[in-house]
Design an enzyme around this catalytic site. Sequence first.
Site, PDB file in Angstrom:
ATOM      1  N   GLU A 205      -6.607   1.213   4.849  1.00 52.14           N
ATOM      2  CA  GLU A 205      -7.636   1.345   3.797  1.00 52.14           C
ATOM      3  C   GLU A 205      -8.983   0.759   4.194  1.00 52.14           C
ATOM      4  O   GLU A 205      -9.435  -0.237   3.619  1.00 52.14           O
ATOM      5  CB  GLU A 205      -7.157   0.694   2.494  1.00 52.14           C
ATOM      6  N   GLU A 393       1.510   4.378   1.240  1.00 55.29           N
ATOM      7  CA  GLU A 393       1.673   3.482   0.084  1.00 55.29           C
ATOM      8  C   GLU A 393       1.630   4.298  -1.196  1.00 55.29           C
ATOM      9  O   GLU A 393       0.845   5.236  -1.317  1.00 55.29           O
ATOM     10  CB  GLU A 393       0.523   2.453  -0.029  1.00 55.29           C
TER      11      GLU A 393
END
Length: 487
Positions: A205, A393
């Site tokens: 991320e 995720e």
Amino acid sequence: MQNRFSRRTFARLFGSAALAPTALTNLAIPASAQTAQSASATRSFPQGFLWGSATASYQVEGAVNEDGRGPSIWDTFSHTPGKTNNGDTGDVADDHYHRYKEDVALMKALGLKTYRFSVAWPRVFPQGTGTPNPKGLDFYNRMLDELLAAGIEPYCTLFHWDLPQALEDKGGWQSRDTSEAFANYAGYVAQHLSDRVKHFMTMNEMSSFVDIGYRDGRHAPGLKLPPAGVNQVRHHAVLAHGLGVQAIRAHAKPGTKVGLAENASACVPVIETPEHIAAAAKAYRETNAGYLTVVMEGKYTDAYLAHHGAAAPKFTAADMKAIGSPVDFVGLNVYTPSYVRADSSPAGFAMVHPPASYPHMMSKWLHVGPEAIYWSPKLAAQLWNVKEIYITENGASSEDVLTPDGHVYDSDRVMYLRNYLTQLHRAVSENVPVRGYFCWSLMDNYEWADGYAYRFGIHYVDFKTQKRTPKMSAHFYREVIARNGLA
Ligand code: PNW
């Protein structure tokens, strides 16, 4: 209030043991249901689908001063008064550094096929660069051996936000040197772990650590840079990814695959008509222009450069070539949907900002939108012809309560997972090449600036005793894995 009321009502109606884990464990599946399940292929995932779970070093390991680990920016930030909820730090976290055997046993009991973890850069290079610390890598060697003995395939993230403080002191991601230092570290780890790890992710991320850490100041290192500064940090992050891909390829065993895990904003057409779907595809490319798009295309989009004007990042042609280094797979972290509608502006799309009544989980940013997990991989595959995608995720925060007799009935998380998995099933049924799914997270852990109050685990962790307890969602997930589908 409402939660308390419904729990009480639940207990009155069913008794607190009605949904005890043992009852769930032994819940017999009627023969008719089994037949129906195997007869209807529509609810099954492809054979060999990789069911996994994910964690990250600073969120679970603890042991921040052990075996020569250097400080990271999260140690500094979390120890700065007022920066985190309740002043929580990752000093102990889940004590996973000492309890990894117990945690691998939890994974085995779930039936996990794979586990995504991250390596703490400051354990391996306490100063960020220079002399490696062999004891740091030893921990991952021990953990990997335990995982492999349990038949669980490791997926390794190289940077999940715990930047060595020594590098931050020299400018951190504001400095191009950090991108080079990352590549050096990534190549070193790949060289030493690629005998057992076949899939590496460079970064987790980038959009979160850059935007929240360097623009909004709510995550480490807590900076609020002006746009030009943020754009340069963003450029150094994608450059680090690209140089990292090259370094991993140069040092890892042949056959090692390299990718990244990005929370590309998951553009969902407000209505599934051709014009809104086309708008969502445009929005996916443009809203992710500084991260996934530049990685996949090796160039910033015209709209991105025009939008930033004088604040656009400074870069060389060699940078862009490195950034666009081909990846073997793309990991997508999927939580919140970004709704898009078609409109008549030059861009051809507009973002739809949800009203205050939009449902969310305990984390206010975590809007419930199961279609996000259908559209994000579908659009990525379509736009860039990606052949191997993982949901690296997906999960939810909940106000979990441990009952006196030791259960957690997290029906909201079960609802969330079931709905997202239904949409993921829709994607794989249409041959969107999603090969695996990693539930965030294996266990409650240090939720960054939100501290320990925001629980994302499918195992409950009592942070006083470190006792782990499977929640109802763990039982749900174990059933999904055992059936390879949604029964
Ligand atoms: C991800 N947002 O972070 C991270 O990869 C994990 O480390 C983290 O624990 C997990 O998701 C849950 O938060 C995010 O504000 C943090 O949209 C913030 C956002 C999204 C993801």
